[in-house]
Design a protein around this motif. Structure first.
Motif, PDB file in Angstrom:
ATOM      1  N   ARG A  15      -7.102  -3.231  -2.540  1.00 21.35           N
ATOM      2  CA  ARG A  15      -6.004  -2.276  -2.383  1.00 21.35           C
ATOM      3  C   ARG A  15      -5.818  -1.960  -0.903  1.00 21.35           C
ATOM      4  O   ARG A  15      -6.100  -0.862  -0.444  1.00 21.35           O
ATOM      5  N   PRO A  16      -5.345  -2.927  -0.126  1.00 19.81           N
ATOM      6  CA  PRO A  16      -5.305  -2.734   1.328  1.00 19.81           C
ATOM      7  C   PRO A  16      -4.293  -1.679   1.744  1.00 19.81           C
ATOM      8  O   PRO A  16      -3.256  -1.505   1.105  1.00 19.81           O
ATOM      9  N   ASP A  17      -4.620  -0.976   2.816  1.00 17.44           N
ATOM     10  CA  ASP A  17      -3.629  -0.106   3.443  1.00 17.44           C
ATOM     11  C   ASP A  17      -2.604  -0.989   4.153  1.00 17.44           C
ATOM     12  O   ASP A  17      -2.949  -1.972   4.802  1.00 17.44           O
ATOM     13  N   ILE A  18      -1.346  -0.643   4.008  1.00 16.24           N
ATOM     14  CA  ILE A  18      -0.263  -1.416   4.600  1.00 16.24           C
ATOM     15  C   ILE A  18       0.286  -0.665   5.805  1.00 16.24           C
ATOM     16  O   ILE A  18       0.620   0.527   5.709  1.00 16.24           O
ATOM     17  N   ALA A  19       0.350  -1.364   6.927  1.00 14.31           N
ATOM     18  CA  ALA A  19       0.919  -0.757   8.143  1.00 14.31           C
ATOM     19  C   ALA A  19       2.442  -0.770   8.011  1.00 14.31           C
ATOM     20  O   ALA A  19       3.128  -1.621   8.571  1.00 14.31           O
ATOM     21  N   GLU A  20       2.934   0.200   7.261  1.00 13.20           N
ATOM     22  CA  GLU A  20       4.368   0.246   6.969  1.00 13.20           C
ATOM     23  C   GLU A  20       5.128   0.799   8.173  1.00 13.20           C
ATOM     24  O   GLU A  20       4.730   1.815   8.752  1.00 13.20           O
ATOM     25  N   SER A 258       4.772  -3.321   0.139  1.00 12.65           N
ATOM     26  CA  SER A 258       5.599  -2.123   0.330  1.00 12.65           C
ATOM     27  C   SER A 258       6.649  -2.011  -0.769  1.00 12.65           C
ATOM     28  O   SER A 258       6.934  -0.916  -1.274  1.00 12.65           O
ATOM     29  N   ARG A 289      -1.453  -2.162  -6.294  1.00 11.00           N
ATOM     30  CA  ARG A 289      -0.773  -0.984  -5.761  1.00 11.00           C
ATOM     31  C   ARG A 289       0.640  -0.817  -6.351  1.00 11.00           C
ATOM     32  O   ARG A 289       1.385   0.066  -5.915  1.00 11.00           O
ATOM     33  N   GLU A 292       2.739   2.748  -7.156  1.00  6.80           N
ATOM     34  CA  GLU A 292       2.027   3.939  -6.681  1.00  6.80           C
ATOM     35  C   GLU A 292       2.961   5.036  -6.176  1.00  6.80           C
ATOM     36  O   GLU A 292       2.646   6.217  -6.303  1.00  6.80           O
ATOM     37  N   ARG A 293       4.074   4.669  -5.581  1.00  2.87           N
ATOM     38  CA  ARG A 293       4.982   5.675  -5.032  1.00  2.87           C
ATOM     39  C   ARG A 293       6.241   5.855  -5.879  1.00  2.87           C
ATOM     40  O   ARG A 293       7.207   6.459  -5.434  1.00  2.87           O
TER      41      ARG A 293
END
Length: 348
Positions: A15-20, A258, A289, A292-293
């Motif tokens: 579940r990587p963090d995405i540099a959005e 994203s 992910r 999620e939003r």
């Protein structure tokens, strides 16, 4: 090629963090609002294909910047003209065009209407060609479309192609005999990346079918593989050594994870764990992910094929898609639910 990405147990937790980038939503909102000012359909003309059980129309709709985009629209010949069918909007892989109408009829044979979108500026590598030019070729990059306009998100090729894909959904909803409430996005590889983008940008999509998606976990993919089309980016940056920062920013505007974060539709994923073209960690990042939003918990499941590469599960995966989609559209497996996991990482 042996498995080269993360082990399955780690993929299931990936579940990587995405540099959005700042302005991601505003960028796509303004892009789609501009494209939406024009009426979507330009022409719909029935064509003779030699097939007795399928009727096909040559469709032109307006995509990015109002550009004409071609597509094949097909329906089972026995379906009445006034009978509204669910529609599957299918997106083709990298280097392919829409080809000939009899090449891809799985969804029609399953009883659905089908819109197969042409890829602007593609069609010269596989299949039987394409019919949609890309008039926006002034930005540097190439020879493959993966690097056209790579230095700025406003100029990037995939801004145009993703907009075309969203407009294809709008167009199919205006075609006769289509139930606009039951429109599905489907695709493999580049087509999977487009379908996932559509799921993130079209909030009322009925379902998503995606296998081996391109444009997911892009930063990690660039570190893992030199296979095309990611390899085209590495080659470009090996020549244009000052472009890396701008290129990474541009790619962040088309990152599939994203789009997955914002998606709401029930989703069915497939992935080959030996895929060196679209590394499996990208598909799992999007799957894990997904939604999620969105403010919901979409139904989702993923099928992994440990000994398959970019072809994924091939016909086995398609059979699973057919059965799953029928259940979702019949109301026996759609909607949202609390997540759970079981064998094969199927989330009911």
């Amino acid at each position: 090629m042996p498995a080269f990405d993360l082990p399955l147990t780690e993929l299931e937790r990936h579940r990587p963090d995405i540099a959005e980038p700042a302005g991601f939503d505003a960028f796509w909102r303004s892009t789609l609002e501009e494209a939406g000012r024009a009426e979507p359909l330009v022409s719909v003309r029935e064509v003779e294909t030699g097939l007795r059980l399928t009727r096909t129309w040559d469709v032109t709709f307006r995509g990015f910047a109002g550009d004409p985009v071609r597509a094949w629209f097909s329906r089972p010949a026995g379906a009445g003209a006034t009978h509204s069918l669910p529609a599957v909007v299918e997106f083709a892989g990298y280097g392919r065009g829409r080809g000939l109408p009899h090449e891809r009829l799985t969804w029609v044979n399953a009883g659905y209407a089908q819109l197969l979108m042409d890829n602007r500026g593609q069609g010269d590598q596989y299949g039987c060609g394409g019919d949609t030019p890309d008039p926006h070729t002034g930005a540097p990059g190439g020879p493959g479309v993966m690097t056209r306009g790579l230095r700025a998100p406003e100029d990037f090729y995939y801004r145009r192609l993703i907009t075309d894909a969203v407009r294809a959904v709008t167009a199919v909803r205006g075609l006769p005999g289509v139930d606009p409430a039951r429109v599905v996005a489907a695709g493999n590889s580049q087509g999977g990346g487009l379908a996932l983008a559509v799921a993130g940008l079209v909030p009322d999509l009925a379902a998503l079918l995606v296998t081996a998606p391109l444009l997911c976990g892009i930063r990690r993919a660039l570190d893992l593989t030199d296979a095309a089309p990611y390899g085209e980016i590495a080659t470009y940056l090996s020549v244009h050594r000052d472009a890396e920062r701008d290129a990474r920013r541009t790619l962040s505007f088309v990152e599939g994870v994203s789009f997955a974060l914002r998606a709401r539709a029930p989703a069915h994923f497939g992935v080959g764990l030996r895929d060196t073209v679209c590394p499996p960690s990208g598909a799992y990042a999007a799957f894990n992910r997904y939604g999620e939003r969105s403010g919901t918990t979409p139904r989702k499941e993923i099928h992994a094929y440990p000994f398959n590469g970019h072809e994924g599960g091939d016909a086995v995966q398609v059979r699973r898609q057919l059965l799953w989609l029928r259940a979702v559209l019949d109301g026996r497996g759609g909607g949202t639910c609390a997540p759970s996991s079981g064998p094969g990482r199927v989330t009911p």
